[in-house]
Design a protein around this motif. Structure first.
Motif, short mmCIF file in Angstrom:
data_model
loop_
_atom_site.label_atom_id
_atom_site.label_comp_id
_atom_site.label_asym_id
_atom_site.label_seq_id
_atom_site.Cartn_x
_atom_site.Cartn_y
_atom_site.Cartn_z
N LEU A 29 9.97 71.76 86.37
CA LEU A 29 9.32 70.63 87.03
C LEU A 29 7.98 71.08 87.63
CD1 LEU A 29 9.39 67.69 87.95
CD2 LEU A 29 10.59 68.46 90.00
N ALA A 30 7.98 72.22 88.32
CA ALA A 30 6.75 72.73 88.93
C ALA A 30 5.71 73.04 87.85
CB ALA A 30 7.05 73.97 89.76
N GLY A 32 5.46 71.65 84.95
CA GLY A 32 4.99 70.36 84.44
C GLY A 32 3.97 69.73 85.36
N VAL A 33 4.22 69.77 86.67
CA VAL A 33 3.28 69.20 87.64
C VAL A 33 1.96 69.95 87.60
CG1 VAL A 33 2.84 68.88 90.11
CG2 VAL A 33 5.06 68.24 89.16
N VAL A 34 2.01 71.27 87.55
CA VAL A 34 0.79 72.07 87.49
C VAL A 34 0.04 71.79 86.19
CG1 VAL A 34 -0.09 74.43 87.31
CG2 VAL A 34 1.62 73.88 89.03
N SER A 35 0.74 71.73 85.08
CA SER A 35 0.10 71.47 83.79
C SER A 35 -0.56 70.10 83.78
CB SER A 35 1.12 71.56 82.65
OG SER A 35 1.62 72.85 82.53
N TYR A 36 0.15 69.09 84.29
CA TYR A 36 -0.40 67.74 84.34
C TYR A 36 -1.64 67.69 85.23
CZ TYR A 36 -0.81 62.72 84.95
OH TYR A 36 -1.30 61.44 84.97
N SER A 37 -1.59 68.38 86.37
CA SER A 37 -2.74 68.42 87.28
C SER A 37 -3.95 69.05 86.60
CB SER A 37 -2.39 69.20 88.55
OG SER A 37 -1.35 68.55 89.24
N LYS A 40 -5.41 66.61 84.05
CA LYS A 40 -6.19 65.54 84.68
C LYS A 40 -7.56 66.06 85.13
CE LYS A 40 -5.00 61.80 85.14
NZ LYS A 40 -5.27 60.71 84.20
#
Length: 179
Positions: A29-30, A32-37, A40
């Motif tokens: 999850l972490a 994924g959040v870092v990759s998405y950030s 963006k």
């Protein structure tokens, strides 16, 4: 053996597996959040780059549609001139049509020698008459202002105008008939 029976070992093993699974899920999850950030941020940078990257090309001379053209990607001189509708008496032989333009630039398309019909001083009444013949807009405006104030003039008076030097005067002599 050590005071633990098999059921205790299974229970400890299950708890350890649950913690490992929970930590793995949290890690995924972490990540994924870092990759998405990061995605963006990169997308936003691309948008800002494309918005900020533009340049203007001022085209004058032997073209039917002179003016300032704005682009957001590099273009060859040939591509830019295609948009201006080059006149049949344009002299393109002296121009590097394959040159890539990716910054603010001025293009003056010359006329073939002997193909310009001179404008009589008394008939000179618009900036476009001069810019269409390759005279810079600021010089053309100066000449038109002088024409509006003087029904007759001399080349010496024109040379004395601000922004007009020997090279520009020679251009003007090729396109204006003072008499």
């Amino acid at each position: 053996m050590f005071g633990c029976d098999i059921s205790d070992k299974k229970e400890i093993s299950i708890k350890i597996r649950k913690k490992i699974i929970l930590l793995s899920c949290f890690g995924i999850l972490a990540a994924g959040v870092v990759s998405y950030s990061i995605y963006k941020i990169v997308q936003n940078d691309k948008k800002n780059y494309s918005i900020n990257f533009s340049y203007q090309v001022n085209v004058e001379g032997a073209v039917n549609n002179p003016g300032v053209y704005e682009f957001n990607k590099p273009k060859k001189v040939r591509e830019i001139l295609f948009q201006t509708n080059v006149q049949t008496n344009a002299d393109l032989d002296s121009m590097d049509l394959e040159k890539i333009i990716d910054y603010d630039y001025d293009i003056i398309v010359p006329y073939k020698v002997g193909t310009i019909k001179k404008i009589k001083w008394k008939d000179l009444n618009s900036v476009e008459q001069l810019t269409n013949l390759g005279i810079k807009n600021s010089v053309a405006q100066t000449i038109i202002n002088h024409r509006r104030q003087n029904e007759v003039t001399t080349w010496e008076e024109i040379l004395a105008l601000k922004g007009i030097g020997p090279v520009t005067l020679a251009q003007l002599k090729d396109i204006i008939d003072l008499f």
